[in-house]
Motif scaffolding. Structure first.
Motif, PDB file in Angstrom:
ATOM      1  N   LEU A   1      35.700  44.338  37.909  1.00 31.87           N
ATOM      2  CA  LEU A   1      36.662  45.211  37.236  1.00 31.87           C
ATOM      3  C   LEU A   1      37.506  45.981  38.242  1.00 31.87           C
TER       4      LEU A   1
ATOM      5  N   LYS B   1      29.634  42.942  37.754  1.00 31.47           N
ATOM      6  CA  LYS B   1      30.804  43.100  36.889  1.00 31.47           C
ATOM      7  C   LYS B   1      31.633  44.326  37.250  1.00 31.47           C
ATOM      8  N   ARG B   2      30.976  45.408  37.658  1.00 32.01           N
ATOM      9  CA  ARG B   2      31.750  46.620  37.961  1.00 32.01           C
ATOM     10  C   ARG B   2      32.696  46.401  39.132  1.00 32.01           C
TER      11      ARG B   2
ATOM     12  N   TRP C   1      34.998  35.472  31.830  1.00 28.23           N
ATOM     13  CA  TRP C   1      36.167  36.363  31.801  1.00 28.23           C
ATOM     14  C   TRP C   1      37.367  35.569  32.298  1.00 28.23           C
TER      15      TRP C   1
ATOM     16  N   ALA D   1      40.630  44.948  33.858  1.00 28.20           N
ATOM     17  CA  ALA D   1      40.026  44.378  32.656  1.00 28.20           C
ATOM     18  C   ALA D   1      40.599  42.992  32.389  1.00 28.20           C
TER      19      ALA D   1
ATOM     20  N   TYR E   1      41.898  39.699  30.185  1.00 28.64           N
ATOM     21  CA  TYR E   1      42.575  39.642  28.897  1.00 28.64           C
ATOM     22  C   TYR E   1      41.767  38.826  27.892  1.00 28.64           C
TER      23      TYR E   1
ATOM     24  N   TYR F   1      41.442  35.776  33.649  1.00 31.56           N
ATOM     25  CA  TYR F   1      42.500  36.609  34.225  1.00 31.56           C
ATOM     26  C   TYR F   1      43.750  35.772  34.454  1.00 31.56           C
TER      27      TYR F   1
ATOM     28  N   SER G   1      30.161  44.527  27.777  1.00 31.62           N
ATOM     29  CA  SER G   1      29.569  43.258  28.147  1.00 31.62           C
ATOM     30  C   SER G   1      28.459  42.883  27.181  1.00 31.62           C
TER      31      SER G   1
ATOM     32  N   ALA H   1      34.769  50.141  31.153  1.00 33.64           N
ATOM     33  CA  ALA H   1      36.071  49.501  31.064  1.00 33.64           C
ATOM     34  C   ALA H   1      36.035  48.268  30.176  1.00 33.64           C
ATOM     35  N   ALA H   2      34.879  47.577  30.144  1.00 33.77           N
ATOM     36  CA  ALA H   2      34.768  46.398  29.298  1.00 33.77           C
ATOM     37  C   ALA H   2      33.350  46.296  28.790  1.00 33.77           C
TER      38      ALA H   2
END
Length: 241
Positions: free
Chosen positions: A81, A77-78, A103, A86, A88, A105, A158, A155-156
């Motif tokens: 990102l 995930k990192r 996720w 990030a 929406y 985008y 999880s 940043a998000a």
């Protein structure tokens, strides 16, 4: 002698943890969970493989993909990102999507890109023709080399991140990968140069020890591990009464 015995115990514990299988469970409502115990309560289940330990080749491939704004299968995930910024929308996966989390985008020409995760890693990437909002910024986020320090503001958030993943902290794993799974430590301290694997001239920040106190998801265990040169060193898991 005591250190030798402790080292042997840790080696056995690490090998046992590494050999555990992960089970994907599906309940009657269509909710998907991943756990290391058999499914219960009439849930349907099947075994899945744990993500393999990250290698330098993996890191190089993910960095190259992120620099070009791409997302590839297996990417943590990192790195997603860093590639896309990030999302929406973050939501649980549906029964048919074969993932734990999705996720979304904004893509090109008003379309969307959806990324499915199995745990902390990308399982699949698909195009979606559903409506998307106007993105606030264009282009992938700036890429930075992974740092061996615990994040203080992810940043998000999880749903796969949390104390339940602490049992998967194993020697030799990349610290950045571990932090992405279990979150920031309760407290940390710099390691002496000798303990960090260096010599008397080693810098003061050559390594750190991270302490995670019992919390929801891992209520009876204290987890302590060291990070030096970007990788996990010693791991201690102690029962707290």
């Amino acid at each position: 002698m005591v250190r030798a015995i402790l080292a042997s115990i840790l080696a056995v514990a690490s090998a046992t943890a590494a050999s555990q299988s992960i089970v994907r469970c599906l309940d009657a409502s269509g909710n998907v969970t991943y756990q290391d115990a058999p499914c219960t309560g009439g849930q349907a289940g099947r075994s899945v493989e744990l993500p393999k330990a990250e290698t330098r080749e993996d890191t190089s491939a993910w960095e190259a993909a992120a620099r070009s704004g791409r997302v590839v299968r297996g990417m943590p995930k990192r790195w997603v990102l860093r590639s896309k910024g990030a999302p929406y929308e973050i939501r649980p996966a549906t029964t048919r999507e074969d993932a734990s989390e999705v996720w979304r985008y904004a893509g090109k020409d008003g379309t969307a890109i959806i990324v499915g995760f199995a745990g902390p890693n990308v399982a699949w990437v698909r195009d979606d023709t559903g409506p998307v909002p106007v993105p606030k910024s264009a282009g992938p986020a700036a890429i930075a080399a992974p740092a061996a320090t615990a994040p203080t503001a992810p940043a998000a958030k999880s749903s796969a991140q949390g104390a339940q993943n602490r049992k998967f902290v194993l020697p030799g794993r990349y610290c950045e990968h571990v932090f992405a799974e279990i979150g920031p430590a309760d407290h940390e301290e710099a390691l002496p140069a000798a303990e960090a694997g260096g010599d008397a001239q080693a810098p003061a920040n050559a390594g750190k020890r991270y302490v995670y106190e019992p919390s929801a998801g891992d209520p009876s265990m204290r987890t302590v591990f060291t990070c030096a040169d970007g990788k996990v060193g010693d791991v201690e898991r102690t029962v707290v009464q």
